[in-house]
Design a protein around this motif. Structure first.
Motif, PDB file in Angstrom:
ATOM      1  N   LEU A 178       3.720   3.941  -8.393  1.00 44.05           N
ATOM      2  CA  LEU A 178       3.238   2.893  -9.295  1.00 44.05           C
ATOM      3  C   LEU A 178       4.382   1.967  -9.701  1.00 44.05           C
ATOM      4  O   LEU A 178       4.217   0.741  -9.763  1.00 44.05           O
ATOM      5  CB  LEU A 178       2.576   3.510 -10.525  1.00 44.05           C
ATOM      6  N   LEU A 179       5.541   2.552  -9.956  1.00 44.78           N
ATOM      7  CA  LEU A 179       6.708   1.763 -10.349  1.00 44.78           C
ATOM      8  C   LEU A 179       7.150   0.832  -9.213  1.00 44.78           C
ATOM      9  O   LEU A 179       7.462  -0.337  -9.445  1.00 44.78           O
ATOM     10  CB  LEU A 179       7.846   2.718 -10.732  1.00 44.78           C
ATOM     11  N   LYS A 180       7.157   1.334  -7.982  1.00 42.87           N
ATOM     12  CA  LYS A 180       7.552   0.506  -6.835  1.00 42.87           C
ATOM     13  C   LYS A 180       6.567  -0.654  -6.650  1.00 42.87           C
ATOM     14  O   LYS A 180       6.997  -1.794  -6.410  1.00 42.87           O
ATOM     15  CB  LYS A 180       7.622   1.352  -5.560  1.00 42.87           C
ATOM     16  N   GLU A 215      -3.575   7.809 -15.576  1.00 40.30           N
ATOM     17  CA  GLU A 215      -2.283   7.217 -15.915  1.00 40.30           C
ATOM     18  C   GLU A 215      -2.339   5.695 -15.839  1.00 40.30           C
ATOM     19  O   GLU A 215      -1.748   5.009 -16.668  1.00 40.30           O
ATOM     20  CB  GLU A 215      -1.181   7.814 -15.043  1.00 40.30           C
ATOM     21  N   LEU A 216      -3.067   5.157 -14.859  1.00 41.11           N
ATOM     22  CA  LEU A 216      -3.223   3.702 -14.780  1.00 41.11           C
ATOM     23  C   LEU A 216      -3.949   3.171 -16.017  1.00 41.11           C
ATOM     24  O   LEU A 216      -3.596   2.118 -16.547  1.00 41.11           O
ATOM     25  CB  LEU A 216      -3.996   3.309 -13.519  1.00 41.11           C
ATOM     26  N   GLU A 217      -4.958   3.912 -16.467  1.00 39.80           N
ATOM     27  CA  GLU A 217      -5.681   3.491 -17.672  1.00 39.80           C
ATOM     28  C   GLU A 217      -4.767   3.524 -18.888  1.00 39.80           C
ATOM     29  O   GLU A 217      -4.774   2.603 -19.710  1.00 39.80           O
ATOM     30  CB  GLU A 217      -6.916   4.376 -17.884  1.00 39.80           C
ATOM     31  N   LEU A 218      -3.960   4.565 -19.004  1.00 41.28           N
ATOM     32  CA  LEU A 218      -3.040   4.686 -20.136  1.00 41.28           C
ATOM     33  C   LEU A 218      -1.982   3.584 -20.116  1.00 41.28           C
ATOM     34  O   LEU A 218      -1.695   2.966 -21.135  1.00 41.28           O
ATOM     35  CB  LEU A 218      -2.352   6.058 -20.119  1.00 41.28           C
ATOM     36  N   VAL A 261       1.535  -1.747 -18.904  1.00 41.10           N
ATOM     37  CA  VAL A 261       2.859  -1.571 -18.297  1.00 41.10           C
ATOM     38  C   VAL A 261       2.772  -1.815 -16.790  1.00 41.10           C
ATOM     39  O   VAL A 261       3.590  -2.530 -16.210  1.00 41.10           O
ATOM     40  CB  VAL A 261       3.398  -0.145 -18.575  1.00 41.10           C
ATOM     41  N   ILE A 262       1.777  -1.201 -16.158  1.00 39.78           N
ATOM     42  CA  ILE A 262       1.529  -1.391 -14.720  1.00 39.78           C
ATOM     43  C   ILE A 262       0.464  -2.479 -14.608  1.00 39.78           C
ATOM     44  O   ILE A 262      -0.732  -2.204 -14.700  1.00 39.78           O
ATOM     45  CB  ILE A 262       1.063  -0.078 -14.046  1.00 39.78           C
ATOM     46  N   THR A 263       0.917  -3.718 -14.437  1.00 37.49           N
ATOM     47  CA  THR A 263       0.006  -4.867 -14.469  1.00 37.49           C
ATOM     48  C   THR A 263      -0.411  -5.346 -13.080  1.00 37.49           C
ATOM     49  O   THR A 263      -1.284  -6.201 -12.970  1.00 37.49           O
ATOM     50  CB  THR A 263       0.632  -6.025 -15.260  1.00 37.49           C
ATOM     51  N   VAL A 264       0.213  -4.827 -12.039  1.00 38.91           N
ATOM     52  CA  VAL A 264      -0.215  -5.188 -10.682  1.00 38.91           C
ATOM     53  C   VAL A 264      -1.634  -4.662 -10.462  1.00 38.91           C
ATOM     54  O   VAL A 264      -1.937  -3.524 -10.840  1.00 38.91           O
ATOM     55  CB  VAL A 264       0.770  -4.630  -9.617  1.00 38.91           C
ATOM     56  N   PRO A 265      -2.525  -5.476  -9.898  1.00 38.40           N
ATOM     57  CA  PRO A 265      -3.860  -4.949  -9.560  1.00 38.40           C
ATOM     58  C   PRO A 265      -3.729  -3.873  -8.471  1.00 38.40           C
ATOM     59  O   PRO A 265      -3.229  -4.169  -7.378  1.00 38.40           O
ATOM     60  CB  PRO A 265      -4.609  -6.182  -9.025  1.00 38.40           C
ATOM     61  N   ILE A 266      -4.100  -2.636  -8.799  1.00 44.03           N
ATOM     62  CA  ILE A 266      -3.993  -1.525  -7.844  1.00 44.03           C
ATOM     63  C   ILE A 266      -5.366  -0.936  -7.585  1.00 44.03           C
ATOM     64  O   ILE A 266      -6.013  -0.439  -8.510  1.00 44.03           O
ATOM     65  CB  ILE A 266      -3.062  -0.405  -8.366  1.00 44.03           C
ATOM     66  N   LEU A 267      -5.780  -0.986  -6.330  1.00 43.19           N
ATOM     67  CA  LEU A 267      -7.017  -0.355  -5.890  1.00 43.19           C
ATOM     68  C   LEU A 267      -6.692   1.095  -5.528  1.00 43.19           C
ATOM     69  O   LEU A 267      -5.806   1.343  -4.711  1.00 43.19           O
ATOM     70  CB  LEU A 267      -7.568  -1.090  -4.664  1.00 43.19           C
ATOM     71  N   VAL A 268      -7.387   2.048  -6.170  1.00 39.39           N
ATOM     72  CA  VAL A 268      -7.160   3.463  -5.880  1.00 39.39           C
ATOM     73  C   VAL A 268      -8.249   3.942  -4.908  1.00 39.39           C
ATOM     74  O   VAL A 268      -9.425   3.767  -5.168  1.00 39.39           O
ATOM     75  CB  VAL A 268      -7.182   4.324  -7.163  1.00 39.39           C
ATOM     76  N   VAL A 269      -7.802   4.519  -3.804  1.00 36.68           N
ATOM     77  CA  VAL A 269      -8.713   5.075  -2.812  1.00 36.68           C
ATOM     78  C   VAL A 269      -8.569   6.597  -2.855  1.00 36.68           C
ATOM     79  O   VAL A 269      -7.475   7.118  -2.617  1.00 36.68           O
ATOM     80  CB  VAL A 269      -8.386   4.558  -1.382  1.00 36.68           C
ATOM     81  N   ALA A 270      -9.661   7.275  -3.197  1.00 39.63           N
ATOM     82  CA  ALA A 270      -9.644   8.743  -3.268  1.00 39.63           C
ATOM     83  C   ALA A 270     -10.330   9.295  -2.025  1.00 39.63           C
ATOM     84  O   ALA A 270     -11.445   8.881  -1.695  1.00 39.63           O
ATOM     85  CB  ALA A 270     -10.363   9.204  -4.513  1.00 39.63           C
ATOM     86  N   PHE A 271      -9.657  10.216  -1.352  1.00 35.91           N
ATOM     87  CA  PHE A 271     -10.253  10.811  -0.156  1.00 35.91           C
ATOM     88  C   PHE A 271     -10.307  12.327  -0.304  1.00 35.91           C
ATOM     89  O   PHE A 271      -9.608  12.916  -1.104  1.00 35.91           O
ATOM     90  CB  PHE A 271      -9.509  10.391   1.120  1.00 35.91           C
ATOM     91  N   GLU A 272     -11.206  12.925   0.487  1.00 40.47           N
ATOM     92  CA  GLU A 272     -11.347  14.385   0.489  1.00 40.47           C
ATOM     93  C   GLU A 272     -11.595  14.879   1.897  1.00 40.47           C
ATOM     94  O   GLU A 272     -11.832  14.065   2.804  1.00 40.47           O
ATOM     95  CB  GLU A 272     -12.485  14.821  -0.451  1.00 40.47           C
ATOM     96  N   PHE A 305       0.843  -1.194   0.000  1.00 42.31           N
ATOM     97  CA  PHE A 305       0.000   0.000   0.000  1.00 42.31           C
ATOM     98  C   PHE A 305       0.874   1.238   0.000  1.00 42.31           C
ATOM     99  O   PHE A 305       1.888   1.294   0.687  1.00 42.31           O
ATOM    100  CB  PHE A 305      -0.897  -0.003   1.246  1.00 42.31           C
ATOM    101  N   GLN A 306       0.437   2.224  -0.793  1.00 43.48           N
ATOM    102  CA  GLN A 306       1.095   3.526  -0.831  1.00 43.48           C
ATOM    103  C   GLN A 306       0.081   4.608  -0.467  1.00 43.48           C
ATOM    104  O   GLN A 306      -1.058   4.566  -0.930  1.00 43.48           O
ATOM    105  CB  GLN A 306       1.620   3.831  -2.239  1.00 43.48           C
TER     106      GLN A 306
END
Length: 156
Positions: free
Chosen positions: A97-99, A138-141, A145-156, A83-84
């Motif tokens: 994303l690279l890490k 960027e993940l969509e683009l 290249v970035i093939t790891v499944p990444i869940l994006v959590v957006a907070f406000e 997690f980042q």
């Protein structure tokens, strides 16, 4: 404004399903429902401290080195997940994303998550702060290249 979950992006290589399968998606999104944490200019230390505390309570290791030689680390790891949290400059997000991709390619993780403020919240926090909308684009683009499944959590 109190910190709260804005939305998640779960489509990147079925990331939502990966977190669901481990019964951790609801826990992860709940971390970002934090009325005591205020989204305000330069609130990054407060956000980080809150998220670190919640991850430690669940037994995650924090600031895990990718390898000894390079001094690169990820925010947190547990079992086959990494997690980042990115509340800094936009230029840092591609490194995240690279890490995560490196850990996946090295077979150290099976899935990952990244949390960032929404574009609007990022504007409140400071200048040129990473935001979820841009990272999702960027993940969509770079989805081949970035093939790891990444869940994006957006907070406000």
């Amino acid at each position: 404004m109190s910190m709260k979950l804005a939305y998640t992006y779960e489509d990147h290589h079925s990331a939502g399903a990966e977190w669901d399968r481990r019964d951790l998606k609801e826990w992860l999104t709940d971390v970002f429902e934090a009325p005591a944490v205020k989204i305000a200019p330069r609130c990054t230390p407060d956000v980080r401290k809150h998220v670190e505390t919640e991850f430690l309570k669940e037994g995650w290791a924090l600031n895990v080195n990718l390898d000894q030689a390079h001094g690169l680390s990820v925010f947190a790891m547990q079992d086959d997940l990494a997690f980042q949290l990115q509340t800094g400059n936009m230029s840092r997000a591609p490194y995240d994303l690279l890490k995560l991709q490196y850990l996946f390619q090295s077979q150290k993780i099976e899935a990952a998550g990244i949390a960032l403020p929404t574009r609007e919240a990022a504007k409140i926090i400071g200048d040129n702060i990473a935001n979820a909308e841009r990272v999702i684009k960027e993940l969509e683009l770079f989805d081949r290249v970035i093939t790891v499944p990444i869940l994006v959590v957006a907070f406000e």
